[in-house]
Design a protein around this motif. Sequence first.
Motif, PDB file in Angstrom:
ATOM      1  N   ARG A  26      -0.407  -8.338   9.461  1.00 56.29           N
ATOM      2  CA  ARG A  26      -1.553  -9.392   8.795  1.00 56.29           C
ATOM      3  C   ARG A  26      -1.299 -10.694   8.759  1.00 56.29           C
ATOM      4  O   ARG A  26      -2.149 -11.573   9.020  1.00 56.29           O
ATOM      5  N   PHE A  27      -0.063 -11.171   8.740  1.00 55.99           N
ATOM      6  CA  PHE A  27       0.343 -12.434   8.600  1.00 55.99           C
ATOM      7  C   PHE A  27       0.070 -13.101   9.944  1.00 55.99           C
ATOM      8  O   PHE A  27      -0.476 -14.049  10.295  1.00 55.99           O
ATOM      9  N   LEU A  28       0.248 -12.428  11.056  1.00 59.71           N
ATOM     10  CA  LEU A  28       0.179 -12.817  12.352  1.00 59.71           C
ATOM     11  C   LEU A  28      -1.263 -12.825  12.486  1.00 59.71           C
ATOM     12  O   LEU A  28      -1.833 -13.741  13.241  1.00 59.71           O
ATOM     13  N   ALA A  29      -2.080 -11.971  12.364  1.00 58.74           N
ATOM     14  CA  ALA A  29      -3.595 -12.194  12.553  1.00 58.74           C
ATOM     15  C   ALA A  29      -4.005 -13.148  11.594  1.00 58.74           C
ATOM     16  O   ALA A  29      -5.010 -13.827  12.048  1.00 58.74           O
ATOM     17  N   TYR A  30      -3.715 -13.543  10.496  1.00 55.29           N
ATOM     18  CA  TYR A  30      -4.177 -14.606   9.574  1.00 55.29           C
ATOM     19  C   TYR A  30      -3.888 -15.872  10.438  1.00 55.29           C
ATOM     20  O   TYR A  30      -4.618 -16.929  10.731  1.00 55.29           O
ATOM     21  N   ALA A  31      -2.446 -16.165  11.149  1.00 56.87           N
ATOM     22  CA  ALA A  31      -2.102 -17.243  11.791  1.00 56.87           C
ATOM     23  C   ALA A  31      -2.962 -17.489  13.034  1.00 56.87           C
ATOM     24  O   ALA A  31      -3.480 -18.637  13.314  1.00 56.87           O
ATOM     25  N   ALA A  32      -3.412 -16.335  13.741  1.00 63.86           N
ATOM     26  CA  ALA A  32      -4.319 -16.524  14.815  1.00 63.86           C
ATOM     27  C   ALA A  32      -5.841 -16.997  14.134  1.00 63.86           C
ATOM     28  O   ALA A  32      -6.386 -18.051  14.868  1.00 63.86           O
ATOM     29  N   ASN A  55     -10.550 -18.864   1.717  1.00 59.02           N
ATOM     30  CA  ASN A  55     -10.391 -17.225   1.570  1.00 59.02           C
ATOM     31  C   ASN A  55      -8.949 -17.109   2.349  1.00 59.02           C
ATOM     32  O   ASN A  55      -8.189 -16.417   1.735  1.00 59.02           O
ATOM     33  N   LEU A  56      -8.800 -17.576   3.504  1.00 61.82           N
ATOM     34  CA  LEU A  56      -7.597 -17.445   4.370  1.00 61.82           C
ATOM     35  C   LEU A  56      -6.444 -18.078   3.551  1.00 61.82           C
ATOM     36  O   LEU A  56      -5.326 -17.553   3.657  1.00 61.82           O
ATOM     37  N   LYS A  57      -6.537 -19.216   2.952  1.00 58.66           N
ATOM     38  CA  LYS A  57      -5.492 -19.903   2.051  1.00 58.66           C
ATOM     39  C   LYS A  57      -5.182 -18.820   0.974  1.00 58.66           C
ATOM     40  O   LYS A  57      -3.950 -18.626   0.794  1.00 58.66           O
ATOM     41  N   ALA A  58      -5.996 -18.160   0.074  1.00 53.81           N
ATOM     42  CA  ALA A  58      -5.531 -17.186  -0.751  1.00 53.81           C
ATOM     43  C   ALA A  58      -5.029 -15.958  -0.216  1.00 53.81           C
ATOM     44  O   ALA A  58      -3.887 -15.599  -0.869  1.00 53.81           O
ATOM     45  N   ARG A  59      -5.250 -15.496   0.862  1.00 49.60           N
ATOM     46  CA  ARG A  59      -4.981 -14.287   1.693  1.00 49.60           C
ATOM     47  C   ARG A  59      -3.451 -14.518   2.227  1.00 49.60           C
ATOM     48  O   ARG A  59      -2.585 -13.768   2.018  1.00 49.60           O
ATOM     49  N   LEU A  60      -3.229 -15.795   2.752  1.00 46.49           N
ATOM     50  CA  LEU A  60      -1.833 -16.253   3.239  1.00 46.49           C
ATOM     51  C   LEU A  60      -1.028 -16.220   1.912  1.00 46.49           C
ATOM     52  O   LEU A  60       0.317 -15.682   2.211  1.00 46.49           O
ATOM     53  N   TYR A  61      -1.247 -16.724   0.792  1.00 45.43           N
ATOM     54  CA  TYR A  61      -0.571 -16.908  -0.330  1.00 45.43           C
ATOM     55  C   TYR A  61      -0.025 -15.532  -0.828  1.00 45.43           C
ATOM     56  O   TYR A  61       1.126 -15.272  -1.061  1.00 45.43           O
ATOM     57  N   LEU A  62      -1.131 -14.598  -1.083  1.00 44.13           N
ATOM     58  CA  LEU A  62      -0.657 -13.335  -1.380  1.00 44.13           C
ATOM     59  C   LEU A  62       0.221 -12.602  -0.401  1.00 44.13           C
ATOM     60  O   LEU A  62       1.035 -11.736  -0.770  1.00 44.13           O
ATOM     61  N   THR A  63       0.074 -12.705   0.801  1.00 47.42           N
ATOM     62  CA  THR A  63       0.755 -12.073   1.889  1.00 47.42           C
ATOM     63  C   THR A  63       2.245 -12.660   2.008  1.00 47.42           C
ATOM     64  O   THR A  63       3.167 -11.741   1.972  1.00 47.42           O
ATOM     65  N   ILE A 105       4.890  -4.068  -7.371  1.00 50.95           N
ATOM     66  CA  ILE A 105       4.163  -5.515  -7.488  1.00 50.95           C
ATOM     67  C   ILE A 105       3.605  -5.862  -5.986  1.00 50.95           C
ATOM     68  O   ILE A 105       2.586  -6.180  -5.813  1.00 50.95           O
ATOM     69  N   SER A 106       4.615  -5.588  -4.979  1.00 48.44           N
ATOM     70  CA  SER A 106       4.129  -5.859  -3.667  1.00 48.44           C
ATOM     71  C   SER A 106       2.889  -5.065  -3.212  1.00 48.44           C
ATOM     72  O   SER A 106       2.074  -5.749  -2.784  1.00 48.44           O
ATOM     73  N   LEU A 107       2.832  -3.768  -3.548  1.00 43.25           N
ATOM     74  CA  LEU A 107       1.707  -3.002  -3.242  1.00 43.25           C
ATOM     75  C   LEU A 107       0.509  -3.383  -4.108  1.00 43.25           C
ATOM     76  O   LEU A 107      -0.591  -3.310  -3.444  1.00 43.25           O
ATOM     77  N   GLY A 108       0.656  -3.851  -5.092  1.00 35.35           N
ATOM     78  CA  GLY A 108      -0.559  -4.220  -6.126  1.00 35.35           C
ATOM     79  C   GLY A 108      -0.934  -5.429  -5.535  1.00 35.35           C
ATOM     80  O   GLY A 108      -2.360  -5.718  -5.420  1.00 35.35           O
ATOM     81  N   LEU A 109      -0.204  -6.555  -4.946  1.00 37.50           N
ATOM     82  CA  LEU A 109      -0.671  -7.563  -4.371  1.00 37.50           C
ATOM     83  C   LEU A 109      -1.494  -7.272  -3.005  1.00 37.50           C
ATOM     84  O   LEU A 109      -2.307  -7.872  -2.650  1.00 37.50           O
ATOM     85  N   LEU A 110      -0.821  -6.194  -2.389  1.00 38.75           N
ATOM     86  CA  LEU A 110      -1.778  -5.875  -1.207  1.00 38.75           C
ATOM     87  C   LEU A 110      -3.026  -5.395  -1.591  1.00 38.75           C
ATOM     88  O   LEU A 110      -3.855  -5.457  -0.840  1.00 38.75           O
ATOM     89  N   ILE A 111      -3.140  -4.778  -2.516  1.00 34.65           N
ATOM     90  CA  ILE A 111      -4.771  -4.189  -3.127  1.00 34.65           C
ATOM     91  C   ILE A 111      -5.422  -5.543  -3.187  1.00 34.65           C
ATOM     92  O   ILE A 111      -6.607  -5.485  -2.752  1.00 34.65           O
ATOM     93  N   ARG A 112      -5.096  -6.427  -3.970  1.00 36.72           N
ATOM     94  CA  ARG A 112      -5.651  -7.752  -4.069  1.00 36.72           C
ATOM     95  C   ARG A 112      -5.962  -8.392  -2.843  1.00 36.72           C
ATOM     96  O   ARG A 112      -7.161  -8.817  -2.735  1.00 36.72           O
ATOM     97  N   GLU A 113      -5.141  -8.476  -1.851  1.00 33.94           N
ATOM     98  CA  GLU A 113      -5.255  -9.060  -0.704  1.00 33.94           C
ATOM     99  C   GLU A 113      -6.448  -8.476   0.199  1.00 33.94           C
ATOM    100  O   GLU A 113      -7.348  -8.890   0.662  1.00 33.94           O
ATOM    101  N   ILE A 114      -6.477  -6.981   0.038  1.00 31.54           N
ATOM    102  CA  ILE A 114      -7.465  -6.285   0.672  1.00 31.54           C
ATOM    103  C   ILE A 114      -8.796  -6.438   0.023  1.00 31.54           C
ATOM    104  O   ILE A 114      -9.808  -6.707   0.649  1.00 31.54           O
ATOM    105  N   SER A 117      -9.915  -9.528   1.456  1.00 26.61           N
ATOM    106  CA  SER A 117     -10.366  -9.520   2.848  1.00 26.61           C
ATOM    107  C   SER A 117     -11.744  -8.800   2.926  1.00 26.61           C
ATOM    108  O   SER A 117     -12.482  -9.566   3.844  1.00 26.61           O
ATOM    109  N   THR A 118     -12.022  -8.031   2.064  1.00 26.62           N
ATOM    110  CA  THR A 118     -13.248  -7.427   2.278  1.00 26.62           C
ATOM    111  C   THR A 118     -14.326  -8.286   1.800  1.00 26.62           C
ATOM    112  O   THR A 118     -15.518  -8.495   2.322  1.00 26.62           O
ATOM    113  N   GLN A 119     -14.093  -9.294   0.919  1.00 25.67           N
ATOM    114  CA  GLN A 119     -15.065 -10.465   0.394  1.00 25.67           C
ATOM    115  C   GLN A 119     -15.256 -11.312   1.636  1.00 25.67           C
ATOM    116  O   GLN A 119     -16.416 -11.678   1.813  1.00 25.67           O
TER     117      GLN A 119
END
Length: 136
Positions: A26-32, A55-63, A105-114, A117-119
Amino acid sequence: MEELTLTTPALLFSAISLIMLAYTNRFLAYAAVIRNLHDKYLKEKDDSLLRQIINLKARLYLTKWMQIFGITSLLLCVLTMFLIYVEYKVIAIWIFGIALVLLLISLGLLIREIQISTQALQHHIEDIEEHLKAKK
């Protein structure tokens, strides 16, 4: 209460390793995507890219935090195994419990990141729909 053995935290190794691989992908995809948006912005100076950048900034922070909590969980599993080995069983149980909470907590953050991503994908769909409506 069942006794905590070396195999219990060891079972999480493969699960956490796979999760970390997914997080890294996911991180590498965001970087690209961020690099492409950066180049596009420098060429076009298009303010409509701002929504994607936010949006990407928020996702990168969560990741980042997903990875930190996941790695810490793995480290605590290793520490748990060491504590079991040196026969500090009570401390090992508590450390393993903390490792499980960090993994949660890590998995909970994944749910938020998803959700974010959907948004982001929804924004793209809306842009396409607006473009199609304008053509009619």
